[in-house]
Design a protein around this motif. Structure first.
Motif, short mmCIF file in Angstrom:
data_model
loop_
_atom_site.label_atom_id
_atom_site.label_comp_id
_atom_site.label_asym_id
_atom_site.label_seq_id
_atom_site.Cartn_x
_atom_site.Cartn_y
_atom_site.Cartn_z
N GLN A 141 0.84 -1.20 0.00
CA GLN A 141 0.00 0.00 0.00
C GLN A 141 0.88 1.26 0.00
OE1 GLN A 141 -0.44 -2.57 2.01
NE2 GLN A 141 -2.64 -3.07 2.18
N ASP A 154 2.49 1.71 -3.38
CA ASP A 154 1.56 2.21 -4.40
C ASP A 154 1.25 3.68 -4.19
OD1 ASP A 154 1.52 -0.15 -5.65
OD2 ASP A 154 -0.39 -0.84 -4.79
N SER A 155 1.11 4.07 -2.93
CA SER A 155 0.77 5.49 -2.72
C SER A 155 1.96 6.38 -3.06
CB SER A 155 0.30 5.72 -1.28
OG SER A 155 1.37 5.51 -0.38
N ILE A 156 3.18 5.88 -2.81
CA ILE A 156 4.35 6.68 -3.21
C ILE A 156 4.38 6.82 -4.73
CG2 ILE A 156 6.88 6.70 -3.36
CD1 ILE A 156 6.95 5.39 -0.62
N HIS A 194 1.99 6.62 -6.79
CA HIS A 194 0.89 7.47 -7.25
C HIS A 194 1.20 8.95 -6.98
CE1 HIS A 194 -3.09 8.45 -8.54
NE2 HIS A 194 -3.25 9.21 -7.45
N ALA A 195 1.78 9.21 -5.79
CA ALA A 195 2.06 10.59 -5.42
C ALA A 195 3.03 11.24 -6.40
CB ALA A 195 2.63 10.64 -4.00
N PHE A 196 4.01 10.48 -6.87
CA PHE A 196 4.98 11.04 -7.82
C PHE A 196 4.57 10.86 -9.27
CE2 PHE A 196 7.85 10.57 -4.12
CZ PHE A 196 8.27 11.89 -4.05
N GLY A 197 3.39 10.24 -9.46
CA GLY A 197 2.93 10.04 -10.83
C GLY A 197 3.70 8.96 -11.57
N ASP A 241 3.10 5.86 -11.58
CA ASP A 241 2.26 4.75 -12.03
C ASP A 241 1.67 5.02 -13.40
OD1 ASP A 241 0.84 6.85 -11.06
OD2 ASP A 241 -0.74 5.64 -10.11
N GLN A 247 3.83 10.88 -18.29
CA GLN A 247 4.81 11.52 -17.40
C GLN A 247 5.60 12.59 -18.13
OE1 GLN A 247 7.40 9.07 -15.04
NE2 GLN A 247 5.94 7.37 -15.10
N TYR A 251 13.93 14.94 -0.54
CA TYR A 251 12.49 15.19 -0.36
C TYR A 251 12.26 15.95 0.93
CZ TYR A 251 7.54 14.35 -0.31
OH TYR A 251 6.18 14.52 -0.30
N PRO A 252 11.47 16.95 0.98
CA PRO A 252 10.65 17.53 -0.08
C PRO A 252 11.24 18.82 -0.65
CG PRO A 252 9.83 18.21 2.04
CD PRO A 252 11.14 17.55 2.29
#
Lengths: 329, 384
Positions: B47, B50-52, B54-57, B59, B65, B85-86
């Protein structure tokens, strides 16, 4: 009166890898104030070497091995760099063979002339020098407004006129014009030569014209020196050289150029080519091409002698020749 | 002229898009990549991974991109660095750039000055022993393996003689109690150099306008240079930054020396060749015949006309000034653009790596435009 320029036994040699090239070998002549002289000869006979020696603008491998060049009594050969720089342009100015490339492409033409004036006359202000350039432009037939243009914005004839204006800029005593009109077409050539002669008379300057074209020289010079293979072979006033040429080479030169005014006749070329100055022969250098050469000519170098008042010739048979010419005519 | 600049700007725009595409796809075609690093990390839950992504696009497909990236670049947004980061890429570049510019601009200017004047003199006094010696030494230093030369220099000055610091850009012991950071001092140093440079340029232009004699021009130029330098040295001496600025400059000596030794010969040889061509020109004979002093003929007539190829060379090295020499910066541990690019690439930090490359690209493209305009001033035959 003392002549303004006196060249005495000048010998200028080039040291090349192949050996010594005797480009100017025992040259002597004088030039009086206001006199105009022509130096004529084929390509490679040493005309430019003589003029470069007078300006002391010698290549690194060139040496004046003997002789003196007196300008107003000072021997140019012995001057140091600083002293010669004072004489250049202010005393003796020059119009170069390749006028097309004689202007620096990155500076305005007027500024290049002003540069010469300011270098020689520290008391002249910039405004005064600009005014003088404007006058010079009018004198040579250029629009003074053009002095703020760059060389590439000038036509060939305009560049030539600008160079003439430049040569006049420091009121020199002598101007050496080395093939001043070779790069121009015949009509412009004639116009510029006439103008130069006019200016020379007006300012009472001495002038040395250098050309391979005896017809050009005849129009403007009072005195003519014919050079062949590093030596002066004949020297006299223009009329004598034309009416009574004594050296066979002079005759050859004259019959190889067409005359507009004279009667039609076949152009004659001089057979052969000038000798290589690298191994200049000890005998008369013209002998291999001379129709009148005798045994004597192949053995000794003829002396440079005055055969009649003010008529100097270096030939063993000047008399023969005169007969020959009259027979032909 | 304006029409020409407009045309060039359009060209620059097209080139930039192509350049961004090349940089983007090259970096993403590197084996490994951030995606693989995240998927193979056993400490991450699916999870979180996947969220990382998704956050950076990450996926999305590469094309999407790319288009997003392109859009961001033209809104001057270079993204956020992965490894810092960040922190936005812009602030990292803003931090590193002054260090690189200061070091390499100094080195480039010095090497160009040496190369220009030595090349000029070599051509003018041709065939002397000094010419052969200088040419041979120049070719050797130009072709020598850079790290080797730097190691030798570090060993000689840093270890054997022990007179110069060997790495970093400051001495930490000295900076312990300071209330300001090194960045401020760097920016002040850059500002000082720019002001002095501008003053010299200004006085040069004034000298050209005011006077028409070489001597007065030189006097105006030299006095104003001396005054500007003296004033800036005075300001540094009384300001609290003085000693820290001196510390940075002291650390710069060895890197600048290395870069100058490596690159001066290129300029020298180009200038020498160009001079030898120019000297043959008829207008040089004219200048001599005019009775101008030897030095005036050499500098005003020959060198001025012969310098155009050297200017070209100078522009090409402008890329170097902003991208930094990777080898030089690594060997001296100089935290500038070169080191940033290297570390970002190794860490698969796409935004930072492409940001650094693209920034350099933009800079070089505009430097070329500026030089084309300068050309028109230097050579009146060039008109657009």
């Amino acid at each position: 009166m003392r002549p303004v320029l006196e060249v005495k036994n000048l010998k200028m040699y080039y040291n090349t890898r192949a050996g010594i090239v005797k480009a100017a070998d025992d040259i002597s002549f004088t030039l009086a104030q206001g006199e105009s002289m022509g130096l004529v000869g084929e390509s490679g006979c040493g005309k430019t070497s003589v003029s470069m020696s007078i300006m002391r603008l010698l290549a690194e491998n060139a040496n004046i091995v003997n002789g003196n060049i007196y300008f107003k009594g000072k021997d140019i050969v012995k001057l140091n760099d600083e002293e010669i720089n004072k004489i250049r342009w202010a005393g003796i100015a020059m119009i170069f063979q390749a006028a097309m490339n004689s202007l620096n492409p990155v500076y305005k033409v007027g500024d290049q002339i002003i540069e010469a004036i300011l270098a020689h006359e520290p008391n002249v202000t910039f405004e005064e020098s600009r005014a003088r350039v404007a006058e010079l432009y009018k004198l040579v037939g250029l629009d003074p407004k053009r002095m703020d243009n760059y060389p590439h914005e000038y036509s060939g004839g305009m560049k030539q006129r600008a160079i003439i204006a430049m040569s006049l800029s420091c009121n020199p005593d002598i101007i050496i014009a080395d093939e001043p009109t070779t790069a121009l077409d015949v009509i412009v050539q004639d116009m510029i030569l006439k103008e130069m002669a006019k200016i020379q008379k007006k300012l009472n300057m001495s002038m040395i014209y250098i050309s391979h074209d005896i017809a050009v020289i005849a129009e403007v010079a009072e005195k003519i020196a014919i050079m062949y293979a590093g030596k002066i072979v004949e020297l006299s006033d223009a009329v004598t050289v034309f009416k009574k040429p004594a050296h066979p080479y002079t005759v050859g030169l004259m019959s190889s150029f067409p005359s507009i005014h004279g009667e039609k006749k076949k152009l004659v070329t001089i057979p052969g080519e000038p000798p290589n100055l690298l191994n200049a022969p000890d005998h008369c250098r013209f002998a291999p091409r001379c129709p009148f050469a005798t045994k004597e000519c192949w053995e000794k170098m003829p002396l440079y002698e005055e055969i009649s008042p003010n008529h100097f010739v270096a030939c063993f048979h000047p008399q023969n020749l005169r007969k020959q010419v009259s027979k032909d005519a | 002229m304006l029409k020409y600049i407009g045309k060039r700007l359009v060209q620059i725009f097209i080139l930039l898009v192509v350049y961004v595409a090349v940089v983007f796809f090259l970096l993403h075609s590197m084996p490994g990549g951030i995606k693989a690093m995240l998927t193979t990390n056993p400490n991450l839950t699916p999870q979180a991974r996947d969220s990382i992504l998704h956050a950076f696009g990450l996926d999305q497909s590469l094309w999407v991109q790319f288009l997003t990236y392109l859009k961001n670049i033209f809104t001057l947004n270079l993204g956020v660095s992965f490894s810092f980061y960040p922190t936005p890429v812009w602030s990292i570049i803003a931090e590193r750039l002054p260090r690189t510019i200061f070091l390499f601009a100094t080195a480039t200017l010095i090497s160009f000055f040496i190369g220009f004047s030595s090349g000029k003199s070599l051509a003018w006094k041709r065939g002397k022993v000094s010419e052969y010696v200088a040419t041979i030494i120049g070719v050797i230093t130009y072709t020598v393996f850079t790290p080797l030369l730097i190691f030798v220099l570090i060993w000689f000055f840093g270890a054997y003689l022990g007179i110069l610091p060997i790495n970093q850009f400051l001495n930490p012991d000295l900076w312990v109690n300071t209330t300001f950071d090194a960045q401020t001092v760097f920016l002040y140093l850059l500002l000082t150099v720019s002001i002095v440079g501008a003053a010299i340029l200004f006085s040069f232009i004034v000298a050209q306008k005011v006077s028409h004699r070489v001597k007065t021009k030189k006097i105006i130029l030299y006095t104003s240079t001396a005054i500007a330098s003296a004033l800036s040295i005075f300001w540094w001496a009384i300001s609290p930054y003085g000693i820290y600025g001196a510390d940075i400059i002291w650390h710069m000596v060895l890197p600048v020396l290395s870069v100058a030794i490596i690159s001066y010969a290129g300029t020298m040889l180009v200038m020498r060749d160009s001079m030898l061509e120019t000297i043959k020109e008829d207008f040089i004979t004219t200048a001599r015949a005019k009775g101008l002093p030897d030095k005036v003929v050499r500098d005003k007539h020959a060198a001025r006309t012969a310098m155009l190829p050297v200017i070209t060379n100078f522009v090409l090295s402008m890329g170097f000034v902003v991208s930094g020499g990777l080898i030089t910066e690594s060997l001296f541990s100089w935290p500038g653009m070169g080191m940033t690019l290297l570390n970002a690439t190794l860490a698969k930090d796409y935004p930072l790596a492409s940001g650094a490359l693209i920034f350099t690209g933009i800079f070089v493209l505009f430097a070329h435009l500026v030089v084309d305009i300068v050309y028109a001033f230097l050579d009146p035959r060039i008109r657009y």
